[in-house]
Design an enzyme around this catalytic site. Structure first.
Site, PDB file in Angstrom:
ATOM      1  N   ARG A 131    -105.276  45.307  -7.362  1.00 16.99           N
ATOM      2  CA  ARG A 131    -105.126  46.147  -6.164  1.00 16.99           C
ATOM      3  C   ARG A 131    -103.827  45.635  -5.281  1.00 16.99           C
ATOM      4  NH1 ARG A 131    -108.955  48.735  -1.478  1.00 16.99           N
ATOM      5  NH2 ARG A 131    -108.333  50.726  -1.759  1.00 16.99           N
ATOM      6  N   TRP A 160    -116.788  48.462 -12.301  1.00 19.48           N
ATOM      7  CA  TRP A 160    -116.327  49.084 -11.121  1.00 19.48           C
ATOM      8  C   TRP A 160    -116.883  50.571 -11.092  1.00 19.48           C
ATOM      9  CZ3 TRP A 160    -113.283  53.393 -10.127  1.00 19.48           C
ATOM     10  CH2 TRP A 160    -113.123  53.896  -8.858  1.00 19.48           C
ATOM     11  N   ASP A 162    -119.286  51.867  -5.543  1.00 17.29           N
ATOM     12  CA  ASP A 162    -118.197  53.030  -5.048  1.00 17.29           C
ATOM     13  C   ASP A 162    -118.549  54.350  -5.629  1.00 17.29           C
ATOM     14  OD1 ASP A 162    -116.644  51.400  -3.322  1.00 17.29           O
ATOM     15  OD2 ASP A 162    -114.973  51.323  -4.610  1.00 17.29           O
ATOM     16  N   LYS A 196    -117.797  46.049   7.974  1.00 18.81           N
ATOM     17  CA  LYS A 196    -117.947  46.410   6.522  1.00 18.81           C
ATOM     18  C   LYS A 196    -117.042  45.160   5.906  1.00 18.81           C
ATOM     19  CE  LYS A 196    -116.926  49.740   2.563  1.00 18.81           C
ATOM     20  NZ  LYS A 196    -116.698  50.946   2.268  1.00 18.81           N
ATOM     21  N   ASP A 219    -115.280  43.657   2.827  1.00 16.53           N
ATOM     22  CA  ASP A 219    -114.710  44.012   1.645  1.00 16.53           C
ATOM     23  C   ASP A 219    -114.241  42.772   0.942  1.00 16.53           C
ATOM     24  OD1 ASP A 219    -114.643  45.750  -0.537  1.00 16.53           O
ATOM     25  OD2 ASP A 219    -113.772  47.481   0.339  1.00 16.53           O
ATOM     26  N   ASP A 273    -113.050  52.911   8.112  1.00 14.92           N
ATOM     27  CA  ASP A 273    -113.085  52.060   7.128  1.00 14.92           C
ATOM     28  C   ASP A 273    -111.456  51.715   7.125  1.00 14.92           C
ATOM     29  OD1 ASP A 273    -112.757  51.512   3.801  1.00 14.92           O
ATOM     30  OD2 ASP A 273    -114.939  51.875   4.491  1.00 14.92           O
ATOM     31  N   ASP A 274    -111.003  51.335   5.806  1.00 15.04           N
ATOM     32  CA  ASP A 274    -109.672  50.914   5.688  1.00 15.04           C
ATOM     33  C   ASP A 274    -108.547  51.868   6.196  1.00 15.04           C
ATOM     34  OD1 ASP A 274    -107.502  49.386   4.619  1.00 15.04           O
ATOM     35  OD2 ASP A 274    -108.112  49.809   2.438  1.00 15.04           O
TER      36      ASP A 274
HETATM   37  C1  GLA Z   1    -113.130  49.461  -1.712  1.00 11.29           C
HETATM   38  C2  GLA Z   1    -114.374  49.918  -1.056  1.00 11.29           C
HETATM   39  C3  GLA Z   1    -114.386  51.329  -0.473  1.00 11.29           C
HETATM   40  C4  GLA Z   1    -113.260  51.312   0.548  1.00 11.29           C
HETATM   41  C5  GLA Z   1    -112.035  50.792   0.015  1.00 11.29           C
HETATM   42  C6  GLA Z   1    -110.912  50.716   1.013  1.00 11.29           C
HETATM   43  O1  GLA Z   1    -112.619  50.078  -2.630  1.00 11.29           O
HETATM   44  O2  GLA Z   1    -115.516  49.669  -2.008  1.00 11.29           O
HETATM   45  O3  GLA Z   1    -115.606  51.689  -0.037  1.00 11.29           O
HETATM   46  O4  GLA Z   1    -114.004  50.668   1.477  1.00 11.29           O
HETATM   47  O5  GLA Z   1    -112.272  49.608  -0.709  1.00 11.29           O
HETATM   48  O6  GLA Z   1    -110.029  50.418   0.725  1.00 11.29           O
END
Ligand code: GLA
Length: 768
Positions: A438, A195, A539, A471, A473, A361-362
């Protein structure tokens, strides 16, 4: 081009050839793979067949008449039980409990059809197709080998097993590609990591032990990238390199083995560990399509071949070579703490700076206060966004930029309505303690109804507002793997379910730009790229780490497949501080985005970012789709006509023993004349520390108010490079750049180059 010459087959691309023949005993002998050869008669190709008069010592003779042992032959496929003890392509268990396989040639034909696979993604476009059917000597089972020959120096292979018996056939292994070489003069190159630490390049010397590059965690994984190479000790621009990849996103395996007679075998395909597939009567098992390429122009030569192939034959037609927008992503700017006010102010700032897409994003959906809850409930959180997504997306569109959203459709938290309603729709072993990643479960995509349901949920979400980008994920790997299907099939059915979901949604929403992500690059492969044209590479956005990560991806993937963000400092993954310019220069080679709270930046930083965006937009086609070359300490992208190029120099550490820095170009036309100049840069005087006093008429105390005020108005002027020269000079000799900084002198003719310094050079065809 395909030539059938008696019992032999010659497959040729523009610059490479691949040859094989049917042995008198019925197996397929591999004859050649390398630089293009010409042959018009079978006897010409027979020059390449191995000459055997007897099997060696304790080797197994295939039969009493033949003079060879399969162990000492180069074969197009191989199984266990008839004397070849190397890594096999297939392993089957027949209803009579035997597992010796002996597939013999039955039939071949060729045409120009590229047949898609039914269960898995595959390459597309114009090519020649060779179909070979082999039949198992003792059981009614066929092995189909399809070869697809793409002019642009790539040959792909698929393997199918068809069970014509009445009873079930157990497939313990169904690899995609087996390639044997006569010698062991290779290095095996793999890319491994973890990671935020993806794509470390490893060079393995071959020995008689097997080298295994594999993943068994449900994703292709950052631990072992599917793309591997065998090189004959090549360099970036010279020497023989073979590249291999697999269109598959799950458990995979690449094995290189040197035999007792010093032959090298490479086998690629689905990892046979944890794999066992029950093939019913008349069912077909499709192994993923494997890709091979060959170049005698070193690693850059192979990269160019694979880049073109991915853009033209893997990426969906509607996205191939389509320019991608510059985005701002909310994650590192606000993490889970999103709300309408913060989102709109960031979007406004971004639009004013020239950014073209806002990605939420999230954190935007029901109950998602942190990563322990909410996954699976794909409805907007009304506390954070009371007026909903539609309202938000309209407001953002009104600013003149596009709107995108983050989803993780393959996962759910225990603390979610989804899980409460469907506790049996996740991968787990009932009655046992589950190990989570997670705080989340993997949704069981091996079940059709689960896939159908998630397709409906995503369809509802993507239709609920103006979404231009998604996106997608995937933030954990698999443990406690169990489902209602047969043990040994769960991983593969999961991937087939995932592909069905991606296929349906990308076809249903062709205008949406999908970006793959799996905690960064935990699923960076050709399977994902068959549906989503781009993937979040890592990341890790620290420009120093990122340079290596992108550099490694570039060996097998075009830069238009990886997205890179300029983030804040200290970097959120490493706490390292690198200059804004370096962060941009690295991120620009590929798909550019920003992931930082723009509102918190200084005026100079904002100004610099505006300039970066202007540069990127001007050179976007080159940055995204130019032919990319790895040069000494940097990269270059060159357009198809070789009339424009951009180069980048990146040097992490300033060494005092200054050696002359020469920027040697690649990919230009030797006969053309070019203008070579650099991006003019200015630097914050604070970066000089107290040294500034050697130039300043008044004494400036570091960190003082006057220091800060002066730094707002007075900037250090960067050096200028401005030259005209021929392509041959720029490539063979290079530009001797201005002297680098080293304490004893600094003026406008000195390259200001602290740690992590970088420069952009523009190279344009010129009549001067
Ligand atoms: C992962 C993605 C990040 C972000 C987070 C959100 O880690 O790689 O870019 O989107 O999730 O929880």
């Amino acid at each position: 081009m395909i030539k059938v010459l008696g019992s032999a087959f010659l497959l040729s691309t523009n610059n490479t050839s691949y040859a094989m023949r049917v042995l008198p005993t019925g197996q397929l002998e591999h004859l050649y793979y390398g630089q293009r050869i010409e042959a018009d008669k079978e006897e010409d190709l027979l020059v390449l067949s191995e000459k055997h008069a007897f099997p060696l010592g304790n080797q197994i003779a295939y039969d009493e008449e033949s003079s060879y042992s399969l162990e000492n032959m180069r074969l197009e496929y191989s199984g266990y039980g008839k004397g070849d003890f190397r890594e096999p392509l297939v392993e089957l268990v027949f209803p009579d409990h035997t597992s010796t396989t002996d597939f013999l040639f039955d039939y071949a034909t060729y045409n120009k059809e590229k047949k898609p696979l039914h269960t898995l993604p595959s390459s597309h476009g114009e090519c020649d197709h060779l179909y070979i059917r082999l039949k198992e000597r003792n059981h009614d089972v066929d092995l189909i080998l399809d070869y697809y020959i793409y002019e642009e120096d790539v040959i792909t292979r698929t393997t199918k097993i068809i069970n014509h018996m009445k009873e079930d056939l157990i497939v313990e292994r169904a690899m995609s590609l087996c390639l044997d070489f006569e010698d062991d003069q290779f290095e095996f190159i793999t890319f491994n990591g973890g990671w935020a630490d993806e794509m470390h390049k490893h060079i393995h010397n071959l020995s008689s032990a097997k080298i295994v590059n594999a993943s068994c965690m449900g994703t292709s994984s950052s631990r072992a990238q599917n793309f591997v190479m065998l090189s004959r000790f090549a360099k970036e621009d010279e020497g023989e390199v073979y590249g291999f990849n697999l269109i598959y996103s799950g458990n995979h395996k690449e094995v290189v083995e040197v035999s007792s007679t010093h032959k090298t075998r490479i086998v690629t395909g689905i990892n046979n560990e944890q794999f066992s597939y029950c093939l019913k009567s008349e069912e077909v098992f499709e192994a993923p399509e494997a890709i091979m390429g060959y170049s005698y122009a070193g690693f850059n030569g192979l990269s160019n071949i694979f880049h073109r192939f991915v853009n033209e034959h893997i990426i969906k037609k509607e996205w191939a070579y389509k320019e991608r927008p510059i985005l701002i992503n909310s994650w590192e700017a606000m993490y889970f703490n999103v709300n309408e006010k913060r989102i709109l102010s960031l979007a406004k700032e971004a639009s004013e700076m020239g950014i073209e897409l806002f990605v939420l994003d999230d954190g935007w959906f029901k109950g998602r206060a942190d990563d322990t809850r909410g996954l699976g409930d794909w409805e907007v959180d009304r506390k954070k966004l009371p007026k909903g997504l539609d309202h938000l997306s309209r407001k953002i569109h009104k600013m003149g930029i596009k709107f995108g959203i983050w989803v993780e459709p393959e996962m759910t938290n225990e603390n979610s309505d989804y899980y409460r309603e469907h506790p049996d729709w996740v991968i787990k072993i009932d009655g046992q303690m589950q190990s989570l990643g997670r705080h989340q479960y993997v949704i069981d995509l091996s079940k059709d109804e689960v896939v159908d349901d998630m397709i409906s949920r995503m369809t509802a979400l993507f239709s609920s507002c103006q979404i231009d980008y998604v996106k997608w994920d995937m933030n954990r790997v698999m443990s406690d793997v169990f489902s209602t299907c047969r043990k040994g099939e769960v991983f593969h059915h999961y991937i087939c379910g995932l592909y069905r979901m991606m296929d349906t949604l990308t076809s249903r929403f062709p205008h949406i730009l999908f970006e793959g992500c799996a905690s960064g690059g935990n699923r960076f492969d050709l399977g994902i790229l068959s549906y989503f044209p781009q993937i979040w590479a890592s990341d890790n956005t620290d420009s120093w780490c990122r340079f290596d990560i992108q550099n490694s991806y570039s060996y097998g993937y075009p830069q238009s497949t990886f997205t890179n963000h300029v983030s804040g400092v200290p970097n959120h993954q490493t706490l390292r501080v690198t200059p804004l310019a370096a962060r941009f220069h690295v991120a620009a080679f590929g798909l550019l985005g920003y992931e930082v709270n723009l509102l918190d930046l200084s005026k100079k930083e904002k100004e610099d970012i505006k300039q970066q965006i202007i540069i990127y937009k001007k050179q976007r086609a080159l940055f995204q789709f130019g032919n990319m070359y790895r040069v000494d300490m940097g990269w270059m992208v060159v357009d198809e006509k070789r009339s424009r190029a951009v180069g980048m120099l990146f040097k992490p550490i300033n060494e005092l023993s200054k050696k002359t820095v020469v920027f040697k170009c690649k990919g230009l036309d030797p006969l053309k004349r070019y203008h070579f100049y650099n991006q003019k840069m200015t630097f914050d005087i604070k970066e000089m520390g107290s040294l500034i006093n050697t130039a300043s008429p008044i004494h400036i105390k570091q960190g003082s108010l006057s220091h800060r005020v002066i730094s707002k108005f007075v900037h250090l002027q960067g050096e200028e490079e401005d030259h005209y020269a021929s392509g041959s000079l720029l490539m063979n000799a290079g530009v001797f750049l201005k002297q680098g900084f080293s304490a004893t002198g600094f003026n406008e003719d000195v390259r200001f180059d602290p740690d992590f310094f970088s420069r952009l050079y523009f190279i344009e065809e010129s009549a001067l």
